[in-house]
Write a protein that holds these residues in place. Structure first.
Motif, PDB file in Angstrom:
ATOM      1  N   UNK A 138      -0.412  14.264  -9.837  1.00 18.17           N
ATOM      2  CA  UNK A 138       0.688  13.666  -9.085  1.00 18.17           C
ATOM      3  C   UNK A 138       0.395  12.225  -8.726  1.00 18.17           C
ATOM      4  N   UNK A 139       1.469  11.463  -8.558  1.00 15.32           N
ATOM      5  CA  UNK A 139       1.370  10.038  -8.225  1.00 15.32           C
ATOM      6  C   UNK A 139       1.365   9.863  -6.712  1.00 15.32           C
ATOM      7  N   UNK A 140       0.375   9.122  -6.204  1.00 16.81           N
ATOM      8  CA  UNK A 140       0.312   8.842  -4.768  1.00 16.81           C
ATOM      9  C   UNK A 140       0.066   7.350  -4.549  1.00 16.81           C
ATOM     10  N   UNK A 141       0.392   6.877  -3.354  1.00 13.05           N
ATOM     11  CA  UNK A 141       0.214   5.473  -3.021  1.00 13.05           C
ATOM     12  C   UNK A 141      -1.205   5.202  -2.531  1.00 13.05           C
ATOM     13  N   UNK A 158       0.810  -1.223   0.000  1.00 17.18           N
ATOM     14  CA  UNK A 158       0.000   0.000   0.000  1.00 17.18           C
ATOM     15  C   UNK A 158       0.842   1.272   0.000  1.00 17.18           C
ATOM     16  N   UNK A 159       2.162   1.104  -0.019  1.00 17.30           N
ATOM     17  CA  UNK A 159       3.049   2.260  -0.114  1.00 17.30           C
ATOM     18  C   UNK A 159       3.419   2.889   1.209  1.00 17.30           C
ATOM     19  N   UNK A 160       2.955   2.324   2.336  1.00 14.65           N
ATOM     20  CA  UNK A 160       3.302   2.888   3.640  1.00 14.65           C
ATOM     21  C   UNK A 160       4.812   2.866   3.869  1.00 14.65           C
ATOM     22  N   UNK A 161       5.461   1.778   3.443  1.00 16.84           N
ATOM     23  CA  UNK A 161       6.911   1.675   3.622  1.00 16.84           C
ATOM     24  C   UNK A 161       7.637   2.741   2.802  1.00 16.84           C
ATOM     25  N   UNK A 162       7.240   2.912   1.555  1.00 18.05           N
ATOM     26  CA  UNK A 162       7.852   3.939   0.709  1.00 18.05           C
ATOM     27  C   UNK A 162       7.603   5.328   1.274  1.00 18.05           C
ATOM     28  N   UNK A 163       6.392   5.552   1.753  1.00 16.87           N
ATOM     29  CA  UNK A 163       6.043   6.843   2.337  1.00 16.87           C
ATOM     30  C   UNK A 163       6.924   7.131   3.556  1.00 16.87           C
ATOM     31  N   UNK A 190      11.176   3.551  -4.200  1.00 17.14           N
ATOM     32  CA  UNK A 190      10.767   2.544  -3.216  1.00 17.14           C
ATOM     33  C   UNK A 190       9.435   1.902  -3.609  1.00 17.14           C
ATOM     34  N   UNK A 191       8.524   2.687  -4.180  1.00 17.12           N
ATOM     35  CA  UNK A 191       7.265   2.110  -4.667  1.00 17.12           C
ATOM     36  C   UNK A 191       7.558   1.122  -5.799  1.00 17.12           C
ATOM     37  N   UNK A 192       8.402   1.536  -6.736  1.00 13.86           N
ATOM     38  CA  UNK A 192       8.739   0.664  -7.861  1.00 13.86           C
ATOM     39  C   UNK A 192       9.422  -0.616  -7.420  1.00 13.86           C
TER      40      UNK A 192
END
Length: 234
Positions: A87-90, A49-54, A173-175
């Motif tokens: 813009x790109x968001x998780x 869900x992108x929490x780690x990248x965030x 990090x998302x990628x």
């Protein structure tokens, strides 16, 4: 018998179309996150869900003290968004933004100030009504020149505004999370402006997420744009 492939193995092998030093920083951050917490279902979900990248992006921002910034409360030229994406968001950011804006459904929004403004804006004060839930793209976009921001908002190129490097690390990090979880868990990205518009227009959360969800190719396109921007800067 071959040894089972672990999540850290998958992250180590993951590749992403980003600037090499940014990709390396993102990978080191993700590896540290996984090895310190263990490859549990919760950790996999935070990668997905992108929490780690965030978290990696926010840690990077917290370590910066950029000087000479012209950003002020109510300026908002950076909140005039180009195109329908914004813009790109998780997924984690999309959910948080939706939850912050949904109670404001039906009220005037930023588009009453400017037709291309972010719906998160208060049209009178030009301040963000979802400030605490704002995604990385908003947190990392800064400027040293207000007049340049005005020109960029009008579609003219100008020096001054730009994204701080932790945003690019967050994207990488998302990628990398997507590459490591390929075939096991979906890692989706979303369009900020479409998500915010759906929230203030009274859509349900599921409908808003469906409407704002990117095609898988969009993240790679954003990563390539990020790499070009960093290459030009160096």
């Amino acid at each position: 018998m071959s040894k089972p492939t672990t999540l850290t193995d998958k992250l180590a092998k993951a590749r992403v179309p980003s600037h090499p030093h940014v990709a390396d920083r993102a990978k080191r951050g993700l590896m540290a996150f996984v090895t310190s917490t263990g490859a549990s279902a919760e950790v996999v979900q935070q990668l997905a869900d992108g929490s780690a990248a965030q978290g990696i992006g926010r840690i990077g921002l917290s370590a910066l003290t950029p000087g000479g910034l012209a950003c002020q409360r109510g300026c908002a030229f950076c909140c005039i968004l180009s195109g329908e994406d914004g813009g790109t968001i998780t997924e984690a950011e999309a959910v948080a933004l939706y939850d912050a804006l949904a109670p404001l459904a039906g009220a005037a929004d930023g588009r009453d100030w400017h037709p291309d403004a972010c719906p998160s804006l208060d049209p009178d004060t030009r301040t963000c009504r979802a400030y605490d839930a704002r995604p990385m793209i908003c947190r990392a976009y800064v400027s040293t020149d207000v007049e340049a921001c005005k020109r960029v908002a009008e579609g003219e190129p100008a020096d001054g505004p730009g994204t701080l490097e932790p945003y690019h690390t967050y994207l990488a990090a998302i990628g990398l999370s997507r590459a490591a979880l390929k075939g096991t868990k979906r890692v989706a990205t979303y369009a900020l402006s479409r998500l915010a518009a759906a929230a203030v227009e009274g859509e349900t959360r599921d409908a808003a997420l469906n409407k704002a969800r990117h095609a898988p190719s969009e993240l790679d396109a954003e990563l390539r744009r990020s790499k070009r921007d960093l290459s030009r800067a160096t």
